[in-house]
Structures are given as C-alpha cells and as structure tokens.
Design a protein around this motif. Structure first.
Motif, PDB file in Angstrom:
ATOM      1  N   ASP A  13       0.267  10.542 -10.642  1.00 26.97           N
ATOM      2  CA  ASP A  13      -1.052  11.078 -10.978  1.00 26.97           C
ATOM      3  C   ASP A  13      -1.313  12.402 -10.270  1.00 26.97           C
ATOM      4  O   ASP A  13      -1.919  13.309 -10.837  1.00 26.97           O
ATOM      5  CB  ASP A  13      -2.148  10.079 -10.631  1.00 26.97           C
ATOM      6  N   VAL A  14      -0.844  12.525  -9.035  1.00 25.27           N
ATOM      7  CA  VAL A  14      -0.996  13.785  -8.305  1.00 25.27           C
ATOM      8  C   VAL A  14      -0.261  14.909  -9.042  1.00 25.27           C
ATOM      9  O   VAL A  14      -0.795  16.007  -9.219  1.00 25.27           O
ATOM     10  CB  VAL A  14      -0.472  13.651  -6.851  1.00 25.27           C
ATOM     11  N   GLN A  31      -2.265  15.817 -12.104  1.00 24.50           N
ATOM     12  CA  GLN A  31      -3.470  16.559 -11.729  1.00 24.50           C
ATOM     13  C   GLN A  31      -3.153  18.004 -11.372  1.00 24.50           C
ATOM     14  O   GLN A  31      -4.006  18.886 -11.528  1.00 24.50           O
ATOM     15  CB  GLN A  31      -4.169  15.877 -10.551  1.00 24.50           C
ATOM     16  N   ARG A  39       2.255   1.619  -3.463  1.00 21.21           N
ATOM     17  CA  ARG A  39       1.226   2.090  -4.392  1.00 21.21           C
ATOM     18  C   ARG A  39       0.984   3.585  -4.217  1.00 21.21           C
ATOM     19  O   ARG A  39       0.878   4.328  -5.192  1.00 21.21           O
ATOM     20  CB  ARG A  39      -0.090   1.326  -4.175  1.00 21.21           C
ATOM     21  N   ARG A  40       0.936   4.042  -2.973  1.00 22.72           N
ATOM     22  CA  ARG A  40       0.700   5.469  -2.711  1.00 22.72           C
ATOM     23  C   ARG A  40       1.854   6.318  -3.240  1.00 22.72           C
ATOM     24  O   ARG A  40       1.633   7.425  -3.723  1.00 22.72           O
ATOM     25  CB  ARG A  40       0.494   5.682  -1.210  1.00 22.72           C
ATOM     26  N   GLN A  41       3.069   5.811  -3.165  1.00 21.40           N
ATOM     27  CA  GLN A  41       4.203   6.560  -3.707  1.00 21.40           C
ATOM     28  C   GLN A  41       4.100   6.671  -5.226  1.00 21.40           C
ATOM     29  O   GLN A  41       4.302   7.743  -5.795  1.00 21.40           O
ATOM     30  CB  GLN A  41       5.516   5.898  -3.299  1.00 21.40           C
ATOM     31  N   TYR A  42       3.760   5.570  -5.883  1.00 13.76           N
ATOM     32  CA  TYR A  42       3.598   5.608  -7.341  1.00 13.76           C
ATOM     33  C   TYR A  42       2.401   6.480  -7.745  1.00 13.76           C
ATOM     34  O   TYR A  42       2.407   7.084  -8.816  1.00 13.76           O
ATOM     35  CB  TYR A  42       3.444   4.198  -7.911  1.00 13.76           C
ATOM     36  N   ASP A  43       1.389   6.560  -6.902  1.00 15.99           N
ATOM     37  CA  ASP A  43       0.224   7.410  -7.192  1.00 15.99           C
ATOM     38  C   ASP A  43       0.589   8.886  -7.270  1.00 15.99           C
ATOM     39  O   ASP A  43      -0.165   9.696  -7.816  1.00 15.99           O
ATOM     40  CB  ASP A  43      -0.866   7.209  -6.138  1.00 15.99           C
ATOM     41  N   GLU A 102       0.838  -1.204   0.000  1.00 17.03           N
ATOM     42  CA  GLU A 102       0.000   0.000   0.000  1.00 17.03           C
ATOM     43  C   GLU A 102       0.874   1.255   0.000  1.00 17.03           C
ATOM     44  O   GLU A 102       0.608   2.212  -0.725  1.00 17.03           O
ATOM     45  CB  GLU A 102      -0.946  -0.006   1.204  1.00 17.03           C
ATOM     46  N   THR A 127       9.630   9.012 -12.918  1.00 17.80           N
ATOM     47  CA  THR A 127       9.599   8.224 -11.691  1.00 17.80           C
ATOM     48  C   THR A 127      10.971   7.592 -11.500  1.00 17.80           C
ATOM     49  O   THR A 127      11.487   6.931 -12.392  1.00 17.80           O
ATOM     50  CB  THR A 127       8.541   7.108 -11.774  1.00 17.80           C
TER      51      THR A 127
END
Length: 99
Positions: free
Chosen positions: A43-44, A47, A36-40, A33, A55
C-alpha cells in the motif's frame, strides 16, 4: 508536493518489489505485527505512485545464515541489479527508502 513528486518518474515506471521475510518459523507464527507491516508496504508503494507491484514472500521462515535456500531473494537480486525494479529497503531506525 504530492507523494509522486518525491520519487522520480523513471523509478515509478519500474516494478516495485516488496520483499517480505522473517528468519524462523517461530517468528512467522508469533511476530504477526511485523509480518503485517511488511505486507503493508504494498500500500505504501501504491500511495507513492507505483502501479506495478510484486510481493515476494517465498522466504518467510527461512534464515539468512547461508545454508538455507532463499528462492525469493534469488528472484529479488537480479531485478534490483538490472534495474528493472525499484527496491524498497526497510530499516527499523530510518524507515523506507526507494532505490
């Protein structure tokens, strides 16, 4: 106010670098988790108006104790110091910050 109004245009013109790291192979295997949040953060960044996003995840499973080489960090630092990239800093207590 849109997301792009919050970040100066000069910063949006730079490359955004998302640096993903966990300190041990055990964390890489069990803290999915967090990973995943680091890779997200890619998208941030998108946005918020960044279009050139890199990355760096070469250092997954590498400790920062000083004895382990971290090639990803070695690529991140010069880009940040020369201001050719915008840096995303993440602190669990305050969230994301852009530099």
């Amino acid at each position: 106010m849109s997301n792009t109004d919050l970040i100066p245009t000069a910063l949006l013109a730079r490359k955004a670098i998302v640096y993903v790291r966990q300190s041990s192979q055990s964390q890489v295997m069990t803290n999915l988790e967090s990973q995943r949040r680091q890779y997200d953060l890619v998208d941030v960044a998108r946005q918020h108006g960044f279009s050139d996003i890199e990355t760096i995840d070469d250092d997954l499973g590498r400790s920062a104790n000083g004895t382990v080489a971290r090639p990803g960090f070695d690529r991140l630092v010069p880009a940040s110091l020369t201001m050719t990239a915008s840096t995303i800093r993440v602190d669990p207590t305050i969230g994301c910050c852009w530099e």
